[in-house]
Scaffold this motif. Sequence first.
Motif, PDB file in Angstrom:
ATOM      1  N   VAL A   1       0.975  -4.893   3.937  1.00  0.00           N
ATOM      2  CA  VAL A   1      -0.170  -4.840   4.408  1.00  0.00           C
ATOM      3  C   VAL A   1      -0.366  -6.182   5.204  1.00  0.00           C
ATOM      4  O   VAL A   1      -0.538  -7.260   4.600  1.00  0.00           O
ATOM      5  CB  VAL A   1      -1.258  -4.656   3.674  1.00  0.00           C
ATOM      6  CG1 VAL A   1      -2.858  -4.846   4.242  1.00  0.00           C
ATOM      7  CG2 VAL A   1      -1.211  -3.432   2.795  1.00  0.00           C
TER       8      VAL A   1
ATOM      9  N   GLU B   1       3.934   0.522   2.481  1.00  0.00           N
ATOM     10  CA  GLU B   1       3.521  -0.541   3.586  1.00  0.00           C
ATOM     11  C   GLU B   1       3.282  -1.852   3.082  1.00  0.00           C
ATOM     12  O   GLU B   1       2.895  -1.909   1.947  1.00  0.00           O
ATOM     13  CB  GLU B   1       2.273   0.168   4.215  1.00  0.00           C
ATOM     14  CG  GLU B   1       2.319   1.329   5.080  1.00  0.00           C
ATOM     15  CD  GLU B   1       0.955   1.869   5.448  1.00  0.00           C
ATOM     16  OE1 GLU B   1       1.122   2.633   6.373  1.00  0.00           O
ATOM     17  OE2 GLU B   1      -0.058   1.299   5.086  1.00  0.00           O
TER      18      GLU B   1
ATOM     19  N   LYS C   1      -1.494  -5.745  11.412  1.00  0.00           N
ATOM     20  CA  LYS C   1      -0.938  -4.418  11.273  1.00  0.00           C
ATOM     21  C   LYS C   1       0.078  -4.244  10.013  1.00  0.00           C
ATOM     22  O   LYS C   1       0.453  -5.349   9.752  1.00  0.00           O
ATOM     23  CB  LYS C   1      -0.441  -3.991  12.493  1.00  0.00           C
ATOM     24  CG  LYS C   1       0.994  -4.481  12.948  1.00  0.00           C
ATOM     25  CD  LYS C   1       1.413  -3.938  14.030  1.00  0.00           C
ATOM     26  CE  LYS C   1       2.902  -4.286  14.839  1.00  0.00           C
ATOM     27  NZ  LYS C   1       3.823  -4.567  14.557  1.00  0.00           N
ATOM     28  N   ASN C   2       0.016  -3.077   9.517  1.00  0.00           N
ATOM     29  CA  ASN C   2       1.050  -2.830   8.390  1.00  0.00           C
ATOM     30  C   ASN C   2       2.379  -2.654   9.092  1.00  0.00           C
ATOM     31  O   ASN C   2       2.482  -1.951   9.933  1.00  0.00           O
ATOM     32  CB  ASN C   2       0.358  -1.689   7.631  1.00  0.00           C
ATOM     33  CG  ASN C   2      -0.933  -1.910   6.945  1.00  0.00           C
ATOM     34  OD1 ASN C   2      -1.322  -2.953   7.107  1.00  0.00           O
ATOM     35  ND2 ASN C   2      -1.563  -0.710   6.366  1.00  0.00           N
TER      36      ASN C   2
ATOM     37  N   ARG D   1       0.931  -1.310  -0.037  1.00  0.00           N
ATOM     38  CA  ARG D   1      -0.042  -0.070  -0.099  1.00  0.00           C
ATOM     39  C   ARG D   1       0.849   1.244   0.021  1.00  0.00           C
ATOM     40  O   ARG D   1       1.887   1.377   0.660  1.00  0.00           O
ATOM     41  CB  ARG D   1      -0.756  -0.057   1.319  1.00  0.00           C
ATOM     42  CG  ARG D   1      -1.903   1.116   1.602  1.00  0.00           C
ATOM     43  CD  ARG D   1      -2.706   0.934   2.342  1.00  0.00           C
ATOM     44  NE  ARG D   1      -3.750   2.198   2.388  1.00  0.00           N
ATOM     45  CZ  ARG D   1      -3.639   3.013   3.541  1.00  0.00           C
ATOM     46  NH1 ARG D   1      -2.649   2.788   4.306  1.00  0.00           N
ATOM     47  NH2 ARG D   1      -4.586   3.931   3.331  1.00  0.00           N
TER      48      ARG D   1
ATOM     49  N   GLU E   1      -3.601   0.648  -2.756  1.00  0.00           N
ATOM     50  CA  GLU E   1      -3.451  -0.779  -2.855  1.00  0.00           C
ATOM     51  C   GLU E   1      -2.975  -1.772  -3.886  1.00  0.00           C
ATOM     52  O   GLU E   1      -3.525  -1.503  -4.805  1.00  0.00           O
ATOM     53  CB  GLU E   1      -4.531  -1.379  -1.983  1.00  0.00           C
ATOM     54  CG  GLU E   1      -4.457  -1.096  -0.468  1.00  0.00           C
ATOM     55  CD  GLU E   1      -5.546  -1.647   0.449  1.00  0.00           C
ATOM     56  OE1 GLU E   1      -5.453  -1.428   1.640  1.00  0.00           O
ATOM     57  OE2 GLU E   1      -6.496  -2.406  -0.138  1.00  0.00           O
TER      58      GLU E   1
END
Length: 467
Positions: A285, A283, A289-290, A232, A257
């Motif tokens: 994903v 990030e 949590k990311n 992302r 994304e």
Amino acid sequence: MNRRQFLIASGAGVLSAGFSLPSFATRSKILSYPLVASLGIAKITSDPELETDVWQYNGVTPGPTIRVKQGDPVSIPFENRLDQPTTIHWHGLRIANHMDGVPGLTQPVVKPGETFHYQFTPRDAGTFWYHTHNRTWEQLARGLYGALIVEEKTPLEIDRDLVCVIDDWLINDQGQIDEESLGNLHDWAHSGRLGNVLTVNGEHQPVFQVESGERVRLRVINVANARIMPLRINGVKATAVAVDGQPIVPGVLEDGEFTLAPAQRIDLILDMLQAPGQQTDIEFVGRKKNLVAATLQCHPTKVKRTEPIEASVVLPKNPLPSSVDISGAKRFRLPMEGGAMGGMRGAEYNGKWMGIRDLVKENKMWALNGIVGLPEKPFFSVRRGTSVVVELENLNAWPHAMHVHGHHFKVVGETDEPDTAWRDTVLVESGKTSRIAFVADNPGKWLIHCHMIEHQAGGMVTWFEVS
Ligand code: C2O
Ligand code: CU
């Protein structure tokens, strides 16, 4: 290219002490790009003091980013200073078969101490990569890969070109590559060997300096052995302009994304229309949590521009076939079987049928078209120029990133939709069938395999022939 530019391009400026760079030369228009595989060290974990023993090209992790111009010949004298035989495969490049780097199919292995001369002329511009193709389950996990960028003759108007090579390493308590799990049958029969350390360009959470208002071309490459990466881009508009090296009709990513299966690439255009000093994260994903993979940091004061560039983000076309004759294509079914919870009773291996228990004793548990490992006869054989449809039937409990060598394909329905993306690797989910179509226009012997490398090693590999 002068020597200094070469050193920068090859990443040789950060060579560890005592590592001698091979000589290089530019003769006529042929760019020479020497590569050496050797043991080395890298700082890949979050601990900046910790040195991990890895395998490298030219003393860096990842290997140097090779940048060449579309249509310009490249010569790559490749020296193997490892104590294992190896080869290099140029993933996604549609080049001559004898340069494809598949041991036992297109060339002999490059033994320790030997040099092999790779030479090719990239037909397509785009984001590609290179990696070992021998004992790949071990050698790729140890770091033998790098980015290969083929520049367009007429490039897009951008301010910065960033390459993000994302890997997933399995590191033990001592901060070293977890060797015990190399070859682990449980991993091979399940999702492949997944890691616990994420790196971008061989670093933990690198920060790229940019300026407010810049247009950035971000080339993201998933080089992991087996990890499917949901990613992302946070906080800026991201427009996808190419996948697996081939231009697509540009599309803005929803919520920023995208997912890259092993070996897949995406090219994104980011307009960094944030205030000076702000940042954008790339990030991973995660389920809970990311994780921050990398950060684009806008300079605290400098502003490049306040409105986005007007220029188009449509990449020039590559010389791919103008269409695939799907209704007239030769059709082949490729059942994909095996693995944990797959219920495969047995399959053909080395010319004879074997039950699953005996196969597992040989570290084999995956079959394509009822055959484990590289068959002696091709899965199919067609004349050059034939349109081909292969139905990738995932009959097992796992997703697979299926890769075709030497060709790009479209994932199609019953007709050729002109806007469908050309890919070289497609993720086929459990229980699903992906129909891929291409024109078999590159003569030679070409692999089809799963790019979850442990699945390939466990038998998920076959080949076809174009005569
Ligand atoms: Cu990148 Cu045969 O693969
Ligand atoms: Cu697989």
